[in-house]
Design a protein around this motif. Structure first.
Motif, PDB file in Angstrom:
ATOM      1  N   MET A   1      31.738 -30.941  70.236  1.00  0.00           N
ATOM      2  CA  MET A   1      30.914 -29.890  69.674  1.00  0.00           C
ATOM      3  C   MET A   1      30.028 -30.470  68.554  1.00  0.00           C
ATOM      4  O   MET A   1      28.867 -30.133  68.465  1.00  0.00           O
ATOM      5  N   GLN A   2      30.605 -31.311  67.719  1.00  0.00           N
ATOM      6  CA  GLN A   2      29.820 -31.912  66.635  1.00  0.00           C
ATOM      7  C   GLN A   2      28.655 -32.713  67.211  1.00  0.00           C
ATOM      8  O   GLN A   2      27.538 -32.617  66.726  1.00  0.00           O
TER       9      GLN A   2
ATOM     10  N   GLN B   1      26.312 -24.263  55.184  1.00  0.00           N
ATOM     11  CA  GLN B   1      27.508 -24.470  54.370  1.00  0.00           C
ATOM     12  C   GLN B   1      28.772 -24.079  55.141  1.00  0.00           C
ATOM     13  O   GLN B   1      29.642 -23.374  54.641  1.00  0.00           O
ATOM     14  N   ILE B   2      28.839 -24.548  56.390  1.00  0.00           N
ATOM     15  CA  ILE B   2      30.000 -24.295  57.235  1.00  0.00           C
ATOM     16  C   ILE B   2      30.689 -25.625  57.511  1.00  0.00           C
ATOM     17  O   ILE B   2      30.059 -26.581  57.972  1.00  0.00           O
ATOM     18  N   ASP B   3      31.972 -25.673  57.243  1.00  0.00           N
ATOM     19  CA  ASP B   3      32.777 -26.858  57.512  1.00  0.00           C
ATOM     20  C   ASP B   3      32.819 -27.081  59.028  1.00  0.00           C
ATOM     21  O   ASP B   3      33.099 -26.146  59.782  1.00  0.00           O
TER      22      ASP B   3
ATOM     23  N   TYR C   1      36.824 -24.356  65.266  1.00  0.00           N
ATOM     24  CA  TYR C   1      37.844 -23.316  65.411  1.00  0.00           C
ATOM     25  C   TYR C   1      37.206 -22.001  65.858  1.00  0.00           C
ATOM     26  O   TYR C   1      37.703 -21.344  66.773  1.00  0.00           O
ATOM     27  N   LEU C   2      36.120 -21.618  65.227  1.00  0.00           N
ATOM     28  CA  LEU C   2      35.469 -20.357  65.558  1.00  0.00           C
ATOM     29  C   LEU C   2      34.914 -20.357  66.983  1.00  0.00           C
ATOM     30  O   LEU C   2      34.924 -19.335  67.663  1.00  0.00           O
ATOM     31  N   ASN C   3      34.443 -21.510  67.444  1.00  0.00           N
ATOM     32  CA  ASN C   3      33.957 -21.599  68.810  1.00  0.00           C
ATOM     33  C   ASN C   3      35.061 -21.316  69.824  1.00  0.00           C
ATOM     34  O   ASN C   3      34.815 -20.741  70.868  1.00  0.00           O
ATOM     35  N   ARG C   4      36.250 -21.709  69.494  1.00  0.00           N
ATOM     36  CA  ARG C   4      37.373 -21.492  70.406  1.00  0.00           C
ATOM     37  C   ARG C   4      37.979 -20.096  70.255  1.00  0.00           C
ATOM     38  O   ARG C   4      38.627 -19.614  71.169  1.00  0.00           O
ATOM     39  N   ASN C   5      37.809 -19.462  69.103  1.00  0.00           N
ATOM     40  CA  ASN C   5      38.521 -18.220  68.801  1.00  0.00           C
ATOM     41  C   ASN C   5      37.621 -17.071  68.360  1.00  0.00           C
ATOM     42  O   ASN C   5      38.106 -16.099  67.783  1.00  0.00           O
ATOM     43  N   PHE C   6      36.337 -17.166  68.615  1.00  0.00           N
ATOM     44  CA  PHE C   6      35.376 -16.206  68.071  1.00  0.00           C
ATOM     45  C   PHE C   6      35.716 -14.761  68.408  1.00  0.00           C
ATOM     46  O   PHE C   6      35.804 -13.911  67.530  1.00  0.00           O
TER      47      PHE C   6
ATOM     48  N   GLU D   1      35.006 -14.513  55.146  1.00  0.00           N
ATOM     49  CA  GLU D   1      35.189 -15.127  53.819  1.00  0.00           C
ATOM     50  C   GLU D   1      35.717 -16.554  53.969  1.00  0.00           C
ATOM     51  O   GLU D   1      35.230 -17.484  53.339  1.00  0.00           O
ATOM     52  N   ARG D   2      36.692 -16.712  54.833  1.00  0.00           N
ATOM     53  CA  ARG D   2      37.356 -18.006  54.986  1.00  0.00           C
ATOM     54  C   ARG D   2      36.479 -19.046  55.671  1.00  0.00           C
ATOM     55  O   ARG D   2      36.439 -20.205  55.265  1.00  0.00           O
ATOM     56  N   TYR D   3      35.791 -18.656  56.750  1.00  0.00           N
ATOM     57  CA  TYR D   3      35.108 -19.628  57.581  1.00  0.00           C
ATOM     58  C   TYR D   3      33.591 -19.693  57.425  1.00  0.00           C
ATOM     59  O   TYR D   3      32.989 -20.711  57.737  1.00  0.00           O
ATOM     60  N   LEU D   4      32.964 -18.603  56.997  1.00  0.00           N
ATOM     61  CA  LEU D   4      31.500 -18.551  57.038  1.00  0.00           C
ATOM     62  C   LEU D   4      30.827 -18.346  55.688  1.00  0.00           C
ATOM     63  O   LEU D   4      29.614 -18.288  55.623  1.00  0.00           O
TER      64      LEU D   4
END
Length: 90
Positions: free
Chosen positions: A1-2, A35-37, A43-48, A81-84
């Protein structure tokens, strides 16, 4: 993905400046700008769909949208809050 994100970012920088979709070469990579790790993005791509049910974005934006829509809350705000959301700096 990166690698994919880097490829998309690189491709956008190769487009002509007078064309829609061109990315200024002076801009940092897309995840840095948002500003997204990268680990959070993967993780979000797999669990959106399991993490978000309605509004998605930086937590402050989701809270503002809820207020404008007359909603008291949106499921997934904690994950926003946690991811975005950008890190809090002093």
């Amino acid at each position: 993905m990166q690698d994919y994100l880097e490829l998309v970012d690189w491709s956008g920088r190769c487009l002509r400046e007078d064309k829609r979709g061109a990315i200024d070469e002076q801009l940092p990579p897309v995840l840095d700008r948002l500003q997204i790790d990268p680990r959070h993005w993967l993780y979000l791509n797999r669990n959106f769909e399991s993490r978000f049910k309605c509004l998605v974005g930086a937590a402050h934006s989701v809270r503002n949208a809820c207020q404008q829509l007359g909603k008291r809350w949106a499921q997934g705000t904690h994950d926003c809050e946690r991811y975005l959301s950008p890190p809090i700096t002093s």
